[in-house]
Design a protein around this motif. Structure first.
Motif, PDB file in Angstrom:
ATOM      1  N   TRP A  62       3.218   3.102   2.624  1.00  0.00           N
ATOM      2  CA  TRP A  62       2.526   1.894   3.078  1.00  0.00           C
ATOM      3  C   TRP A  62       2.426   0.789   2.030  1.00  0.00           C
ATOM      4  O   TRP A  62       1.967  -0.302   2.339  1.00  0.00           O
ATOM      5  CB  TRP A  62       1.112   2.259   3.570  1.00  0.00           C
ATOM      6  CG  TRP A  62       1.146   2.838   4.956  1.00  0.00           C
ATOM      7  CD1 TRP A  62       1.718   4.012   5.324  1.00  0.00           C
ATOM      8  CD2 TRP A  62       0.628   2.250   6.149  1.00  0.00           C
ATOM      9  NE1 TRP A  62       1.581   4.211   6.681  1.00  0.00           N
ATOM     10  CE2 TRP A  62       0.911   3.141   7.211  1.00  0.00           C
ATOM     11  CE3 TRP A  62      -0.056   1.064   6.436  1.00  0.00           C
ATOM     12  CZ2 TRP A  62       0.543   2.878   8.528  1.00  0.00           C
ATOM     13  CZ3 TRP A  62      -0.433   0.802   7.752  1.00  0.00           C
ATOM     14  CH2 TRP A  62      -0.127   1.700   8.793  1.00  0.00           C
ATOM     15  N   SER A  63       2.831   1.080   0.798  1.00  0.00           N
ATOM     16  CA  SER A  63       2.674   0.033  -0.227  1.00  0.00           C
ATOM     17  C   SER A  63       3.526  -1.196   0.137  1.00  0.00           C
ATOM     18  O   SER A  63       3.133  -2.326  -0.141  1.00  0.00           O
ATOM     19  CB  SER A  63       3.030   0.563  -1.611  1.00  0.00           C
ATOM     20  OG  SER A  63       4.322   1.097  -1.599  1.00  0.00           O
ATOM     21  N   GLY A  64       4.665  -0.978   0.816  1.00  0.00           N
ATOM     22  CA  GLY A  64       5.527  -2.096   1.228  1.00  0.00           C
ATOM     23  C   GLY A  64       4.904  -2.940   2.335  1.00  0.00           C
ATOM     24  O   GLY A  64       5.393  -4.018   2.666  1.00  0.00           O
ATOM     25  N   PHE A  65       3.818  -2.440   2.917  1.00  0.00           N
ATOM     26  CA  PHE A  65       3.117  -3.182   3.986  1.00  0.00           C
ATOM     27  C   PHE A  65       1.731  -3.615   3.528  1.00  0.00           C
ATOM     28  O   PHE A  65       0.839  -3.849   4.335  1.00  0.00           O
ATOM     29  CB  PHE A  65       3.008  -2.308   5.246  1.00  0.00           C
ATOM     30  CG  PHE A  65       4.345  -1.851   5.765  1.00  0.00           C
ATOM     31  CD1 PHE A  65       5.093  -2.662   6.617  1.00  0.00           C
ATOM     32  CD2 PHE A  65       4.881  -0.632   5.366  1.00  0.00           C
ATOM     33  CE1 PHE A  65       6.338  -2.245   7.074  1.00  0.00           C
ATOM     34  CE2 PHE A  65       6.128  -0.216   5.815  1.00  0.00           C
ATOM     35  CZ  PHE A  65       6.861  -1.031   6.674  1.00  0.00           C
ATOM     36  N   GLY A  66       1.547  -3.641   2.216  1.00  0.00           N
ATOM     37  CA  GLY A  66       0.258  -4.092   1.666  1.00  0.00           C
ATOM     38  C   GLY A  66      -0.788  -2.999   1.614  1.00  0.00           C
ATOM     39  O   GLY A  66      -1.969  -3.277   1.430  1.00  0.00           O
ATOM     40  N   GLY A  67      -0.384  -1.787   1.810  1.00  0.00           N
ATOM     41  CA  GLY A  67      -1.338  -0.675   1.740  1.00  0.00           C
ATOM     42  C   GLY A  67      -1.910  -0.335   3.102  1.00  0.00           C
ATOM     43  O   GLY A  67      -1.705  -1.070   4.077  1.00  0.00           O
ATOM     44  N   VAL A  68      -2.626   0.772   3.175  1.00  0.00           N
ATOM     45  CA  VAL A  68      -3.199   1.204   4.462  1.00  0.00           C
ATOM     46  C   VAL A  68      -4.387   0.300   4.815  1.00  0.00           C
ATOM     47  O   VAL A  68      -5.001  -0.293   3.917  1.00  0.00           O
ATOM     48  CB  VAL A  68      -3.637   2.694   4.437  1.00  0.00           C
ATOM     49  CG1 VAL A  68      -2.446   3.610   4.296  1.00  0.00           C
ATOM     50  CG2 VAL A  68      -4.641   2.965   3.322  1.00  0.00           C
ATOM     51  N   PRO A  69      -4.721   0.183   6.118  1.00  0.00           N
ATOM     52  CA  PRO A  69      -5.847  -0.685   6.518  1.00  0.00           C
ATOM     53  C   PRO A  69      -7.151  -0.278   5.838  1.00  0.00           C
ATOM     54  O   PRO A  69      -7.367   0.895   5.552  1.00  0.00           O
ATOM     55  CB  PRO A  69      -5.938  -0.478   8.031  1.00  0.00           C
ATOM     56  CG  PRO A  69      -4.612   0.047   8.441  1.00  0.00           C
ATOM     57  CD  PRO A  69      -4.075   0.812   7.275  1.00  0.00           C
ATOM     58  N   SER A  70      -8.029  -1.271   5.634  1.00  0.00           N
ATOM     59  CA  SER A  70      -9.257  -1.038   4.870  1.00  0.00           C
ATOM     60  C   SER A  70     -10.272  -0.192   5.636  1.00  0.00           C
ATOM     61  O   SER A  70     -11.182   0.355   5.053  1.00  0.00           O
ATOM     62  CB  SER A  70      -9.904  -2.370   4.517  1.00  0.00           C
ATOM     63  OG  SER A  70     -10.377  -2.958   5.714  1.00  0.00           O
ATOM     64  N   GLY A  71     -10.124  -0.116   6.944  1.00  0.00           N
ATOM     65  CA  GLY A  71     -11.102   0.667   7.712  1.00  0.00           C
ATOM     66  C   GLY A  71     -11.800  -0.193   8.734  1.00  0.00           C
ATOM     67  O   GLY A  71     -12.275   0.284   9.743  1.00  0.00           O
TER      68      GLY A  71
END
Ligand SMILES: NC(=O)c1ccc[n+]([C@@H]2O[C@H](COP(=O)([O-])OP(=O)(O)OC[C@H]3O[C@@H](n4cnc5c(N)ncnc54)[C@H](O)[C@@H]3O)[C@@H](O)[C@H]2O)c1
Length: 264
Positions: A251-260
């Motif tokens: 997910w780093s290529g997509f800015g990381g996982v959603p914050s929640g």
């Protein structure tokens, strides 16, 4: 349905600290007679003094003569070992190859790879002769992905291969062999890494799907499950307990996982 290890003799290596200590406590809580093993007898005795019916032993997992002697002494004095949790291990400083000395590389491989084989081979061979037993090797999510751990990750990948080899070796002799692969877990070893600045707590938590480190109890729970008859159909397996580290790794290529918070 509950995990029942009543009257089972369970040997736990690395039991003076972290994941090994939590596994010893959990196995004891499920009714097992626990053999608390660590590098020195003194460290093991401190833990076993709090666990009724348990016994402490001191041996270095890299010393094949000591391991063979102590394992046969346990079997003679206490009884046949029904379950083994091999949690003795060392972590590694993340370093590029030009800074990682072969001395450090050798120590990590001696303890994490060679030590795992020495303990599993000694205990498993006796279990196979009797036709029963369950072995749990503590590997790591690092054995399944890359990172700046040029000794540790390959050593843990070797432990996963060893798990399958030994599972097939002893499958028809009634011995099951499984691995548990933790992600970053709050243990004294990881703590030392964070305090010395080698490991970064924020970077580790943000790399997981769940956004946090694991507790030792979250790792010991599947370990006692694998020791017990509830997992009677499982051998050669690897249980991943990584707070979603592997799942989030792309997910780093997509800015990381959603914050929640609900994403739109
Ligand atoms: N903490 C983590 O984030 C993490 C993640 C994945 C895997 N693991 C693995 O879990 C296992 C336990 O790690 P931990 O974090 O609980 O570490 P820890 O340092 O808290 O506990 C390890 C124990 O193993 C013992 N030990 C080390 N070398 C030994 C030897 N040669 N002979 C006998 N005993 C020895 C130590 O004395 C110690 O009591 C290791 O195999 C480690 O690689 C840990």
């Amino acid at each position: 349905m509950h995990i029942d290890l009543k009257d089972r003799i369970v040997l736990v290596t690395g039991a003076a600290s972290g994941i090994g200590r939590a596994s010893a406590l959990a196995a004891h809580g499920c009714g097992a007679r626990v053999i608390v093993a660590d590098k020195t007898f003194h460290e093991a005795a401190q833990i076993s003094s709090g666990l009724a019916g348990s016994v402490a032993v001191g041996f270095d997992v890299t010393d094949e003569r000591q391991v063979a002697q102590e394992v046969s002494r346990i079997e003679d004095d206490i009884g046949p070992i029904d379950g083994l949790v091999h949690a003795a291990g060392v972590l590694q400083r993340p370093l590029p190859p030009h800074q990682l000395t072969m001395r450090e590389w050798d120590i990590v491989n001696q303890v994490d790879f060679r030590g795992s084989y020495i303990v599993a081979a000694n205990v498993g061979s006796l279990m196979a002769k009797r036709g029963a037993g369950s072995i749990v090797l503590v590997a790591s999510v690092g054995g399944l992905c890359s990172g700046r751990l040029h000794a540790y990750n390959p050593a843990k990948a070797a432990v996963l291969s060893m798990t399958q080899n030994l599972a097939a070796e002893w499958g028809r002799s009634g011995v099951r062999v499984n691995a548990v692969s933790p992600g970053f877990t709050e243990t004294p070893a990881l703590d030392r890494g964070i305090k010395s600045g080698i490991m970064n707590s924020a970077a580790m938590t943000s790399a997981t799907a769940m956004g946090r480190l694991l507790t030792v109890d979250e790792v010991s729970a599947p370990i006692v499950f694998l020791l017990s008859d509830l997992s009677s159909g499982m051998t050669g397996g690897n249980v991943l307990v990584d707070a979603g580290y592997l799942a989030a790794s792309g997910w780093s290529g997509f800015g990381g996982v959603p914050s929640g918070q609900q994403s739109t």
